[in-house]
Each structure stands twice: as structure tokens, then as C-alpha cells.
Design an enzyme around this catalytic site. Structure first.
Site, PDB file in Angstrom:
ATOM      1  N   LYS A 654       0.105  -3.780  -4.082  1.00 23.98           N
ATOM      2  CA  LYS A 654      -1.349  -3.653  -4.181  1.00 23.98           C
ATOM      3  C   LYS A 654      -2.116  -4.895  -3.750  1.00 23.98           C
ATOM      4  O   LYS A 654      -3.229  -5.140  -4.194  1.00 23.98           O
ATOM      5  CB  LYS A 654      -1.798  -3.273  -5.628  1.00 23.98           C
ATOM      6  CG  LYS A 654      -1.106  -2.085  -6.243  1.00 23.98           C
ATOM      7  CD  LYS A 654      -0.913  -0.922  -5.333  1.00 23.98           C
ATOM      8  CE  LYS A 654      -2.172  -0.179  -4.957  1.00 23.98           C
ATOM      9  NZ  LYS A 654      -1.870   0.880  -3.924  1.00 23.98           N
ATOM     10  N   GLY A 656      -2.302  -5.634  -0.341  1.00 16.85           N
ATOM     11  CA  GLY A 656      -2.598  -5.459   1.084  1.00 16.85           C
ATOM     12  C   GLY A 656      -1.354  -5.512   1.954  1.00 16.85           C
ATOM     13  O   GLY A 656      -1.433  -5.753   3.156  1.00 16.85           O
ATOM     14  N   GLY A 879      -6.709   1.588  -0.068  1.00  6.63           N
ATOM     15  CA  GLY A 879      -8.154   1.396  -0.023  1.00  6.63           C
ATOM     16  C   GLY A 879      -8.863   2.560  -0.692  1.00  6.63           C
ATOM     17  O   GLY A 879      -9.743   3.192  -0.130  1.00  6.63           O
ATOM     18  N   ARG A 880      -8.414   2.844  -1.908  1.00  7.11           N
ATOM     19  CA  ARG A 880      -9.004   3.962  -2.666  1.00  7.11           C
ATOM     20  C   ARG A 880     -10.390   3.575  -3.182  1.00  7.11           C
ATOM     21  O   ARG A 880     -10.667   2.383  -3.379  1.00  7.11           O
ATOM     22  CB  ARG A 880      -8.125   4.288  -3.880  1.00  7.11           C
ATOM     23  CG  ARG A 880      -6.793   4.853  -3.538  1.00  7.11           C
ATOM     24  CD  ARG A 880      -6.108   5.356  -4.812  1.00  7.11           C
ATOM     25  NE  ARG A 880      -4.858   6.007  -4.475  1.00  7.11           N
ATOM     26  CZ  ARG A 880      -3.651   5.428  -4.548  1.00  7.11           C
ATOM     27  NH1 ARG A 880      -3.549   4.183  -4.957  1.00  7.11           N
ATOM     28  NH2 ARG A 880      -2.575   6.102  -4.218  1.00  7.11           N
ATOM     29  N   TYR A 882     -12.709   3.750  -6.481  1.00  5.70           N
ATOM     30  CA  TYR A 882     -12.671   3.996  -7.930  1.00  5.70           C
ATOM     31  C   TYR A 882     -13.745   3.123  -8.586  1.00  5.70           C
ATOM     32  O   TYR A 882     -14.226   2.161  -7.970  1.00  5.70           O
ATOM     33  CB  TYR A 882     -11.278   3.713  -8.517  1.00  5.70           C
ATOM     34  CG  TYR A 882     -10.555   2.510  -7.945  1.00  5.70           C
ATOM     35  CD1 TYR A 882     -10.876   1.223  -8.363  1.00  5.70           C
ATOM     36  CD2 TYR A 882      -9.541   2.663  -6.990  1.00  5.70           C
ATOM     37  CE1 TYR A 882     -10.191   0.120  -7.842  1.00  5.70           C
ATOM     38  CE2 TYR A 882      -8.871   1.574  -6.460  1.00  5.70           C
ATOM     39  CZ  TYR A 882      -9.193   0.308  -6.898  1.00  5.70           C
ATOM     40  OH  TYR A 882      -8.530  -0.772  -6.380  1.00  5.70           O
TER      41      TYR A 882
END
Ligand code: A3P
Length: 922
Positions: A654, A656, A879-880, A882
Site C-alpha cells: 500500500k 505505491g 488508488g481507491r 474512500y
């Protein structure tokens, strides 16, 4: 007493002038204290001794780890509340029973099973401390400890007291024996250190072993205050023998054995002490120089100790002094016995030694094949050996194709072997002695094996022990998957052996492993090779061969290893039949001098015993075959040095890592692995034991063979598995295989990383993340009220973010020059700048401009790689979107990571590694 009086007179004469009055008084003071000690020792002990005796008799009836079940006698240790002779270092009254022993007793571990239980209990692993000196070569000693699987720590005597390893750990003694490589080191230790060591030994009932190694040629003779003994170097000795009354101390060595005649060399060391509690364990007579003809015959028969036991009556600490070093075989065995005795049996091995003798290639070869007479000699000798080692049979390896291919006598030999097949044990090689690594087609390999199988059937050769050996070790290690699969299919193989793992040399450093459920045992060297047909061919002739079995290399191998699988070759049993001679002599010598019980068992049983004793060896270690010449020669065709990555992108998850992988793949000089279906795209080879167990062939099969294609000449491979970063095993496993690799890690604010992971888990519908808020998860306690799934999620959120710990772990295997730290925040906002850094760090031949290759995509909200003029943004799961993190969680994580981030900053600065901007701002 006489000795003391005359010493006073002598010293009085020496210091008797008025000018020396001070010295005289000093001397008298010293002598008086010795006198008082003498009195206390010789007059008072009758009370003490009876007290001790009483206590001992009582203690014999209880299960006491100090009690030697083997001999029925208890060691001479003083029980609690017994008056003891004061040690030269002050008052050491108190319990003499070691806390370690008490702990063991509390755990209800009996003497008999102490060894196994403790040995495999990681928290109480018996260890010894080796005290050495920069000027002495300690490799013999440390190699002997390694060969005997004895854990040790090493310290230089000159090291500052404060830098010595802690002797105690949680109020428990750490070292069962303290070993001085030279008595002179012990003698010359500064008082503070000596006192600390004596206090420690006294408190925990730990023993001392000291070798007599000379520190310099001038130290010929020494009185060893505070030890009431003398030591003489440079002696010629004869008639060495093991003290017949030392059975309570000796374990492996048989008491009472001796040999007449002079010992080689004139540099033996002997010890002498008049105290009754000083007992010689090994003793010899001096060779009388011709000039001392007036020596009485009584003097000539005086026995001097080459190994001396101080049973601790003098200062409460048991010690064993060993003359010279470990080159003399008897001292080698005594050394093991000393460790066993002084560690109260905790470092005592069983006396059982399993041996297996393989005879490779019985039908293969042009010169020196077995004749029928040789076969008869083999059968006869097998009978002799089986009388001494119950159940012993030679294990014969066969490649059927060359059966009957020798001259007339040799053909008769082959027929005699086949006729007597039932008296031997058999194991298969290949039908035509082929090397498995040359096969890249499994069915061909299987059919080659099947021919050998048919041959065995036709000759009534029964292979019943599921044991197979590969010609030239080919395919065993480096492991060729096909060989293992074919073995299982054709022969039901469960065990094999090799001398190639992890490397050929040295013998004691070879290990075993289990691959595809086949147990691979390490083979031992018996010094006979294919060429050894004649005694005169053997280095040093007969006396050379005698040397290796009568206390030499092969003898030590059996002594030090509960299981020894020896490989010999058919020519060793033809002509001069060196193999028969060697094993007969070996067994005779071992049985004459030691209590060792030589045994045999089936290869499966032996392998099971081996891995019970060495559970840590079950998992293979995949070393780099390209850095070992021999391994390169037998590298399976399907494997190639060009199929190993030179760059690892470590993670953590998480931050990148997928974006970085995609950007790196745009570079014409970089190629990544193929995605793995089994392990969620990433290979996770080094971090996941399940994938690591699949082996090197599996790992390599995921990489293109870049250099085979001339256009790929400058391409280098990289692999990205984001689980590597915080894996406990990955750094050491990766280093074993890819010690030259360059490492890239990407770091973002660990709080953001934790939140991203939580969101990732929600997207994967992990119930813990759906039913609990982020704050609930990260603040969850370990208590019984917390669901284990929540604890597990909390750990996956928080633990990888302890960056300093994980970066340190990688840096303990790799130099910081091999590591690039990237700022994951910058990767989001300015990936082109990040890629400049990456290219520079990797030293790529072509440094490309990424401006046109990475373009921002408004819809995605991230930069996307461009291929063939089209943007290929990362998938939805990267790239969610939230909701932002709540303030309570932010504050919790700020506090949680404060110290870790502080440590990370310091570490990166210290190691001259890039410090990400977000870390500076914190
Ligand atoms: P989020 O999905 O939480 O935003 P990894 O690939 O290591 O699992 O990391 C995923 C994260 O990479 C994403 O986390 C995203 O923030 C970040 N990232 C950085 N550059 C990106 C890019 N160009 N495209 C998509 N995600 C990117």
C-alpha cells in the site's frame, strides 16, 4: 606443610636484607594466609566431607540432573549451607546448585532425558562461552563445537568487561561451560573479570575448560596462581593412557585404555597438582632424556596429566585442563566428555552412532572392477562387521546398463554380486549412469529410471528401503524438480544423500534438507575416492589410511555425528580392498577406545532421526548456484543464472509498489517476472514458506531468460513482492540467493499506509474490517475479549509501518549502498522525478526521460503509464476512493508511530539513505 616451610625459608633468605623488610613482611602475610587456608583445607574438611557425603547419599535417591545415572556416582559438588573453602576472590557462600539445574528440576526433567528436552527447547538451549585472544587461532576449537552441534558465543579476553556478553539472562545462567582457549588467558584475566566469572560459575555451578595453548614460545613453565597446579610445556611423552578410575567423568571415552610407546612430537603439555581433588583424566610418562641417567626407575614411571580435572573442592568451581589443543584425537574426545561432564549432562549426546556405508556404481567402470574373489571378500567382511555392528550391510548402488561389461574375471564378479544380491542392501542410480540435470523432459528421465528398475527385477535385486542416489549428485542440489518427481514415481524414493548441500566443503558444515517430501541426508567423507584401488595410491599409504581412522578425520566424523552416511566407490573394494580395511579398522578403533554404540538403521529411519534432531534443516536453503563452480556444472538445463533478478522491490504493501513496478517496466532495460497465478500475482517467494518450498526451479520459471536474446543483452530482471519488506524470513532467504541484488523500498506515512490497508480489506470484504471501525481495529487490545481476526487485521495495519525495524532487518544482510528508499508521497505527485532517482540508483545503461511515458489522468486522479501512445492506468484496486481518516485515529496513529518514525529518521540519516519529506515534517 614441609613445602610451605621451606618456601618461607627460601623467600626469607631472598628478601632478608633490611632494605627488603617490607617485602619480607608482605611475603610472610601472604604465606600465613596460604597457611591458614592449608589448615582449613586439611583440618576442617573431615566435618565438611561427612556433611557432603550425607547430602550426596540423600540426593542420589532423588531425580537430580547433577546425578550421573550412567556411573551411579554424583559429582563432587557442595550442597547448600555447607562450609566451603573460601575462594581466592572473596566470599562466595551460597547455594552451589545451579539455578539452571533447579529450573530443570522444577520442569521435572530427569537426568536421562535432560539432553533431548533441553536441546530442543529454544528458550533453554545450552550454550558455552569461548574466551579467546586475537593472537590465537580459534577456528579448530569453534569448528569442533560446530561439528558437534554445540551452541557457543565467543569473546576476546581483551574486550572491556562492559562489552562482554551478559552471563545471566532473566536471572538464569546463560552459559553452562566457560571455555578458555589458553590457560594463560584465564591466568592473566584482570581481577574484576576473573572475579565476575568465578562468581558466575559458583552461582550457577558452571564449569571451566582451559586448554594449555602457549601464548608465546617463552612461556615454558608456569605456576598458575590462583590454581594450585603447575604446567610444563615442551615435553616428550610415552605410554599415554586414560585414567581407569575416571569413569564417573568420562562419557564417550573408555577408561583404562592406553597405548605403549612414544607419542609423536616433543611439544606436549603436562599438568601437576598435589591436591587430591585434582585428578588426571589422561596421563602419560615423560620420555627421559639420555642425560638424566641418574633418574630412578620410580621417577621414570611417574604419570603426568595431559588432561586434568579439578573437581572444585578448592574453590567451588569445577575445571578441566586440556594439554595442547584438539589436534590430538584423544584430547578431542576428552574435550567432548569435559563439556558433557561440566554441563551436568546437558550437553551430553547419546552414545548411539548410526553408520551407513554406500558403495557407488558396483557395475560401472573400466578398470578395477570387482572379481568374484572381491565379492567373496566383501561378503566375508560384511559378516565380520555385522558381528560388531548389528544388522550391518553394505549398501550397493547400481546402474544396470554396464552389468557384465568387464573382463572375464570382472564378469564373474558381476554374476557373483547378482547371485548374492540378497545378502546386501541395494539402491538405484540411473540405468546408464546418466546425470539428471541434463534432462529437460520428464518422461525421458522416467523411462531411463524404469530400465534400471526392470534390470533390478530381472536380477532379483530388491530395493526395499526407498533410498536412491544420483550419479555425481546431479539433480539433488541444485535441485532438479524432475529428478525428485521421477524418483517418487518409479522407485517410491523417500531418502537420498548428497555432499553438495549447501556446499561441498567442509564435511562438518554440510546439512540436510527435505524437498518434495524426499529427505536429503548430508554425506560424510571417508577419504576414499574412485581412484583408490591400491594402498600405494592413497596419500601417505597405509599409515595415511591408518591415520584417518585411528583418531583422524573419519574417526572424528563418527564421534561427532549421530548419523554418518559414508560414500565409497566400487574400486575401493577391488585390488587392495581399501574400503574393507578402512571400515574394519574404524570400527575396531572406535570400539576399543570409546563407549560408542555403533548401529545401523534403514535410510528412512536414519533420515527421520536426523530431521528430528535438526528440525531447522528441514526447509531447504536456496543458495545461488551461480556462485559455486561445482553447482554450476550440475545446474539443471531448465535453470539459468540469467533467470535470477538483480533488483528486488520490497514493499511494504500500500505504498505505491504496483505503480513503481508499472513505471519500471516501461524501461527497455528492465524486465519483471511473469505474474504468478498461485500467489496473487506477486511471487512472495522469500516471504512465504509455501512458495519458498517450491524451490529455485519454480522461482526461475517465472522469469524470462533475458540474455539468450541478443536484443535483451542489457536487460536486467526485477521482482516486486510487497510482502518482503516486513517479512522475518525474506532478508536472509533473499541474501542467500541474491546477495548482489539491489533493493528498493517505498515509504509513505505509516498512518496512511495503515488506513489504506484497512480500506483494502474492506474492499475484500474481510468481516473484521466491515464490522469494526478503523479506530476499533487499530486500538484493539490483545486480551481474550478481542476476536483473533480483529487482532490479525490490527497487526497487518500497524506492523509493516514500524519501518525502522524492517529496514534494519534488511540492512543486517545487505549494505545500505544496495538500498534505495523512495518517498511514496512523491511517487504520487511527481513520479517522473522518482524514476530519475531509480534509474541513477540502478546505474542503467540508458537513462530515459519518463515525461512522455507517465501522464496524469484526471479521472483516475493518479499518474498512469503510457504504452503505445495510450494511457494504461492502474486497476481499480490501486488508488481507491474512500472517506478521509477520522481525527481520533489520526491522533492514535501519530502517537503510535512517533517513536518508530524517530528511529527511522535516525537510521536513514546514519546510513546515508534518503529521508522522505513526510518524515521530516512529522
Ligand atoms: P490507495 O488505493 O489506498 O489510494 P500498492 O500498489 O503498494 O498496494 O499501493 C497502492 C497505493 O498506491 C494506492 O493506495 C495509491 O495511493 C498509491 N499510488 C501511488 N501511485 C499510484 C498510481 N499512479 N496509481 C494508483 N495508485 C497509486
Amino acid at each position: 606443610m614441609d613445602a610451605i616451610c621451606s618456601a618461607i625459608m627460601r623467600q626469607a633468605k631472598r628478601y632478608g636484607t633490611p632494605r627488603s623488610l617490607k617485602k619480607t613482611l608482605l611475603f610472610v602475610a601472604v604465606v600465613s594466609s596460604v597457611f591458614v587456608w592449608y589448615l582449613s583445607y586439611h583440618m576442617l574438611p573431615s566435618r565438611n566431607v561427612s556433611l557432603v557425603k550425607d547430602q550426596l547419599e540423600k540426593s542420589i535417591t532423588v531425580k537430580d540432573p547433577l546425578y550421573s545415572s550412567q556411573t551411579g556416582t554424583r559429582r563432587a559438588t557442595l550442597p547448600t549451607n555447607t562450609t566451603r573453602v573460601p575462594s581466592p576472590f572473596g566470599d562466595r557462600l551460597g547455594t552451589n546448585r545451579s539455578r539452571a539445574s533447579e529450573t530443570l528440576m522444577k520442569q521435572n526433567i530427569t537426568e536421562r532425558d535432560t539432553w533431548t528436552n533441553v536441546r530442543f527447547n529454544k528458550t533453554v538451549e545450552p550454550t558455552i562461552l569461548v574466551v579467546t585472544n586475537q593472537f590465537l587461532i580459534s577456528s579448530d576449537l569453534t569448528n569442533a563445537l560446530k561439528a558437534n552441534n554445540i551452541k557457543f558465543d565467543k569473546v576476546y579476553a581483551s574486550t572491556l568487561v562492559t562489552s562482554w556478553p551478559a552471563l545471566e539472562d532473566n536471572d538464569t545462567g546463560k552459559y553452562f561451560v566457560i571455555l578458555f582457549q589458553s590457560i594463560v588467558i584465564l591466568h592473566d584475566l584482570n581481577t574484576e573479570l576473573l572475579s565476575t566469572i568465578y562468581d558466575y560459575c559458583y552461582k550457577y555451578n558452571a564449569g571451566i575448560i582451559a586448554f594449555s595453548q602457549q601464548m608465546s614460545k617463552t612461556t615454558k613453565y608456569k605456576k598458575l596462581y590462583p590454581l594450585p597446579m603447575t604446567m610444563e610445556h615442551g615435553q616428550s611423552l610415552r605410554d599415554i593412557s586414560v585414567n581407569p578410575t575416571a569413569g564417573d567423568v568420562l562419557h564417550i571415552t573408555k577408561p583404562g585404555q592406553g597405548t605403549r610407546g612414544s607419542l609423536p612430537s616433543s611439544s606436549w603439555t603436562v599438568f601437576k597438582s598435589d591436591l587430591p581433588s585434582y585428578r588426571p583424566l589422561v596421563q602419560a610418562k615423560k620420555v627421559t632424556p639420555a642425560k638424566s641417567l641418574n633418574q630412578t626407575s620410580q621417577e621414570k614411571e611417574i604419570l603426568y596429566a595431559t588432561v586434568l580435572l579439578d573437581d572444585g573442592d578448592y574453590d567451588g568451581i569445577q575445571k578441566i585442563f586440556i594439554g595442547n589443543d584438539l589436534r590430538f584425537w584423544l584430547h578431542y574426545v576428552l574435550f567432548l566428555d569435559s563439556i558433557s561432564y561440566l554441563s551436568h549432562g546437558l550437553l551430553r549426546t547419546s552414545l548411539d552412532r548410526y553408520i551407513q556405508v554406500d558403495i557407488d556404481d558396483v557395475f560401472v567402470g573400466k578398470n578395477g572392477r570387482l572379481t568374484h574373489l572381491d565379492v567373496q571378500a566383501l561378503i566375508n567382511q560384511q559378516q565380520v562387521l555385522s558381528n560388531k555392528v548389528p544388522g550391518f550391510t553394505f549398501k550397493l548402488g547400481f546402474s544396470g546398463r554396464s552389468f557384465g561389461s568387464g573382463n572375464e574375471d570382472e564378469k564373474k564378479g558381476d554374476l557373483a554380486l547378482a547371485k548374492n544380491a540378497h545378502v546386501f542392501s541395494w539402491f538405484p542410480h540411473m540405468w546408464g549412469h546418466a546425470q539428471a540435470h541434463t534432462y529437460d523432459n520428464r518422461s525421458k528421465l522416467v523411462s531411463e529410471m524404469k530400465m534400471n528398475y526392470q534390470f533390478a527385477k530381472s536380477q532379483n535385486i530388491t530395493v526395499y528401503e526407498s533410498y536412491a542416489v544420483a550419479p555425481h549428485h546431479s539433480g539433488v542440489y541444485p535441485a532438479h524438480d524432475m529428478l525428485y518427481d521421477a524418483w517418487k514415481e518409479v522407485w517410491g524414493t523417500k531418502v537420498t544423500s548428497t555432499e553438495e548441500y549447501p556446499n561441498l566443503l567442509p564435511d562438518w558444515n554440510r546439512k540436510g534438507f527435505i524437498f518434495k517430501d524426499i529427505m536429503v541426508l548430508p554425506r560424510k567423507t571417508c577419504t576414499l575416492y574412485t581412484k583408490n584401488l591400491l594402498m600405494s595410491n592413497y596419500t601417505g599409504g597405509k599409515s595415511g589410511l591408518d591415520g584417518v581412522v585411528r583418531g583422524g578425520e573419519v574417526f572424528k566424523t563418527v564421534i561427532s555425528n549421530p548419523i554418518s552416511v559414508f560414500m565409497t566407490h566400487m574400486p575401493n573394494y577391488a585390488r587392495d580392498r581399501l574400503g574393507l580395511y578402512l571400515f574394519d579398522e574404524l570400527v575396531t578403533f572406535i570400539q576399543r577406545w570409546t563407549n560408542i554404540k555403533l548401529k545401523t538403521a534403514s535410510p528412512v529411519k536414519m533420515a527421520q532421526m536426523y530431521f528430528e534432531r535438526h528440525p531447522e534443516e528441514r526447509e531447504p536453503k536456496w543458495m545461488n548456484p551461480c556462485s559455486d563452480k561445482r553447482h554450476l556444472q550440475i545446474l539443471p538445463k531448465l535453470q539459468s543464472c540469467d533467470r535470477l533478478p538483480q533488483i528486488l522491490v520490497l514493499g511494504p504493501q500500500k505504498t505505491g509498489t504496483a505503480a513503481l513496478r508499472a513505471f519500471m517496466s516501461l524501461h527497455p532495460n528492465l524486465a519483471s517476472n511473469y505474474p504468478s497465478k498461485e500467489s496473487f500475482e506477486e511471487m512472495q517467494f522469500f516471504s512465504n514458506s509455501k512458495y519458498y518450498a517450491r524451490g529455485l526451479e519454480w522461482y526461475m520459471s517465472h522469469f524470462p531468460q533475458v540474455r539468450h536474446n541478443p536484443t535483451d543483452k542489457d536487460r536486467i530482471l526485477f521482482e516486486k513482492s510487497a510482502t518482503y519488506f516486513d517479512s522475518e524470513n525474506a532478508p536472509k532467504r533473499a541474501h542467500l540467493l541474491l546477495h548482489k541484488a539491489k533493493l528498493i523500498t517505498i515509504l509513505i506515512d505509516p498512518a496512511k499506509r495503515a488506513y489504506s490497508w484497512y480500506q483494502h480489506e474492506r474492499a475484500h470484504e474481510n468481516p473484521a474490517s466491515l464490522n469494526y471501525t478503523f479506530y476499533d481495529v487499530i486500538s484493539a487490545s490483545d486480551g481474550p475479549g478481542t476476536h483473533p481476526k480483529v487482532v490479525s487485521l490490527r497487526n497487518r495495519c500497524l506492523n509493516p509501518g514500524m519501518y525502522a525495524k524492517h529496514v534494519s532487518s534488511w540492512l543486517s544482510h545487505y549494505s545500505s549502498k544496495k538500498m534505495l528508499v523512495l518517498d511514496g508521497e512523491l511517487l504520487k505527485t511527481d513520479p517522473v522525478a522518482v524514476m530519475v532517482k531509480v534509474q541513477q540508483f540502478l546505474g542503467l545503461k540508458r537513462q530515459i526521460d519518463y515525461k512522455d511515458k507517465i501522464i496524469f489522468d484526471k479521472t483516475k486522479g493518479f499518474y498512469c503509464p503510457v504504452k503505445s501512445g495510450r494511457k494504461h492506468c492502474l486497476p481499480k484496486n490501486k488508488g481507491r476512493s474512500y472517506p478521509p481518516m477520522d481525527d481520533k485515529s489520526k491522533e492514535f496513529l501519530r502517537q503510535f508511530y512517533q517513536n518508530y518514525n524517530f528511529q527511522l529518521r535516525n537510521l536513514l540519516i546514519k546510513k546515508h539513505l534518503h529521508t522522505p519529506q513526510w518524515l521530516g515534517k512529522d
